[in-house]
Design a protein around this motif. Structure first.
Motif, short mmCIF file in Angstrom:
data_model
loop_
_atom_site.label_atom_id
_atom_site.label_comp_id
_atom_site.label_asym_id
_atom_site.label_seq_id
_atom_site.Cartn_x
_atom_site.Cartn_y
_atom_site.Cartn_z
N GLN A 149 0.82 -1.21 0.00
CA GLN A 149 0.00 0.00 0.00
C GLN A 149 0.86 1.26 0.00
O GLN A 149 0.54 2.24 -0.69
CB GLN A 149 -0.92 0.01 1.21
N LEU A 150 1.94 1.24 0.75
CA LEU A 150 2.83 2.40 0.78
C LEU A 150 3.43 2.66 -0.59
O LEU A 150 3.52 3.81 -1.04
CB LEU A 150 3.94 2.19 1.81
N ILE A 151 3.83 1.60 -1.27
CA ILE A 151 4.42 1.76 -2.60
C ILE A 151 3.39 2.29 -3.59
O ILE A 151 3.68 3.17 -4.40
CB ILE A 151 5.03 0.42 -3.09
N ILE A 152 2.17 1.77 -3.52
CA ILE A 152 1.10 2.25 -4.41
C ILE A 152 0.82 3.72 -4.15
O ILE A 152 0.71 4.53 -5.09
CB ILE A 152 -0.18 1.41 -4.22
N ASP A 153 0.69 4.10 -2.88
CA ASP A 153 0.41 5.50 -2.54
C ASP A 153 1.54 6.42 -3.01
O ASP A 153 1.30 7.52 -3.51
CB ASP A 153 0.22 5.65 -1.03
N VAL A 171 3.39 10.02 -9.77
CA VAL A 171 2.78 10.20 -11.09
C VAL A 171 1.97 11.50 -11.11
O VAL A 171 1.99 12.23 -12.09
CB VAL A 171 1.89 8.99 -11.44
N GLY A 172 1.28 11.78 -10.02
CA GLY A 172 0.49 13.01 -9.96
C GLY A 172 1.35 14.26 -10.02
O GLY A 172 0.96 15.26 -10.62
N GLN A 173 2.53 14.21 -9.43
CA GLN A 173 3.39 15.38 -9.39
C GLN A 173 4.28 15.51 -10.63
O GLN A 173 4.57 16.63 -11.06
CB GLN A 173 4.29 15.31 -8.14
N GLN A 174 4.72 14.37 -11.18
CA GLN A 174 5.74 14.42 -12.22
C GLN A 174 5.33 13.74 -13.53
O GLN A 174 6.10 13.74 -14.48
CB GLN A 174 7.04 13.77 -11.70
N GLY A 175 4.14 13.16 -13.59
CA GLY A 175 3.69 12.53 -14.81
C GLY A 175 4.07 11.06 -14.91
O GLY A 175 4.71 10.50 -14.01
N LEU A 192 10.94 5.61 -7.34
CA LEU A 192 10.22 5.08 -6.19
C LEU A 192 11.17 4.84 -5.02
O LEU A 192 10.86 5.18 -3.87
CB LEU A 192 9.53 3.77 -6.56
N GLY A 193 12.33 4.27 -5.34
CA GLY A 193 13.31 4.02 -4.29
C GLY A 193 13.74 5.30 -3.60
O GLY A 193 13.85 5.35 -2.37
N LEU A 220 1.45 -0.92 -12.09
CA LEU A 220 0.42 -0.10 -12.75
C LEU A 220 -0.96 -0.72 -12.57
O LEU A 220 -1.94 0.00 -12.33
CB LEU A 220 0.75 0.04 -14.23
N LEU A 221 -1.06 -2.04 -12.66
CA LEU A 221 -2.35 -2.70 -12.44
C LEU A 221 -2.81 -2.51 -10.99
O LEU A 221 -4.01 -2.35 -10.74
CB LEU A 221 -2.24 -4.19 -12.77
N ALA A 222 -1.87 -2.51 -10.07
CA ALA A 222 -2.22 -2.27 -8.68
C ALA A 222 -2.72 -0.84 -8.49
O ALA A 222 -3.66 -0.60 -7.72
CB ALA A 222 -1.01 -2.54 -7.78
#
Length: 234
Positions: free
Chosen positions: A26-30, A36-40, A49-50, A71-73
């Motif tokens: 969940q943390l990784i998805i969030d 993606v929201g900030q940088q596309g 992500l790391g 992406l599916l998650a």
């Protein structure tokens, strides 16, 4: 990312990351959604992500087989968020309308992710729950199986299609988005009535209406058609 994934019992990271956080799916998805929201879309890499997680990028392999798996998650997470707090009322039309508007609104809240995920089929928990809920509404209302499936298909494709279209507009740079809206005043409103009488007669309406999504009205049209078919079938 490769196609290996750590077995479920071994996934939990025992030591906190550099930022004092224990990793989880969940943390990784969030975090991915935020990036993606900030940088596309280009931000969806294990390296970024790391960095954001304060962990070695390879740690993501413990939870996701590939960036497509992640992406599916994300797609399933968006579906799940759209369902949070929704309760059926027993009025099939009102329930479908509420679900459709929730889907659309949730994707507008995450326009960059919506463009990546709206067209995907996840087969995961939240999507399965949504399919079951929508088909249940339709079948309980009295639509026979084949009709219920066709209406489900049209309903979902309409919802996600508008969600992706409107998300793409929201994801535009502010200047481009403003320029697109101004076209209705700068171009269409100035056409000659002799050559374009219908546009000229409604130009002021177009300039207003094109500033908002056509989805709520399109949704009502679909529900009107479904209701008419249900009445006709007795």
């Amino acid at each position: 990312m490769n196609e290996r994934v750590t077995p479920e019992p071994q996934r939990r990271r025992r030591r906190p990351t550099k930022q004092g956080i224990v990793l989880s799916q969940q943390l990784i998805i969030d975090t991915a959604l935020r990036l993606v929201g900030q940088q596309g879309a280009g931000a969806l890499t294990v390296r970024r992500l790391g960095i954001s997680l304060g962990a070695d990028p390879s740690a993501v392999y413990r939870y996701f087989r590939s960036t497509d798996d992640l992406l599916l998650a994300i797609a399933d997470e968006l579906i799940g968020r759209a369902q949070q707090g929704w309760q059926p009322t027993g009025d099939w039309r009102a329930d479908l309308r509420a679900i459709g508007l929730r889907i659309h609104a949730n994707y507008q809240a995450h326009p960059q992710a919506a463009m990546l995920a709206a067209h995907r089929t996840t087969g995961r928990t939240h999507e399965i729950a949504a399919v079951e809920a929508i088909l249940g509404i339709l079948r309980t209302a009295g639509f026979p199986g084949p009709e219920a499936v066709r209406i489900y298909h049209a309903f979902v494709d309409q919802s996600l299609g508008f969600a992706a279209l409107d998300a793409a507009a929201l994801a535009l740079p502010a200047a481009a988005r403003t320029a697109d809206l101004q076209v209705w005043q700068a171009s269409y409103a100035r056409l000659d009535a002799a050559t374009h009488p219908h546009i000229t007669a409604t130009a002021h309406l177009l300039a207003t209406d094109m500033r908002r999504s056509g989805y709520p009205y399109a949704l009502d049209l679909l529900l009107d058609a479904a209701e008419a078919r249900l009445r006709a079938a007795g």
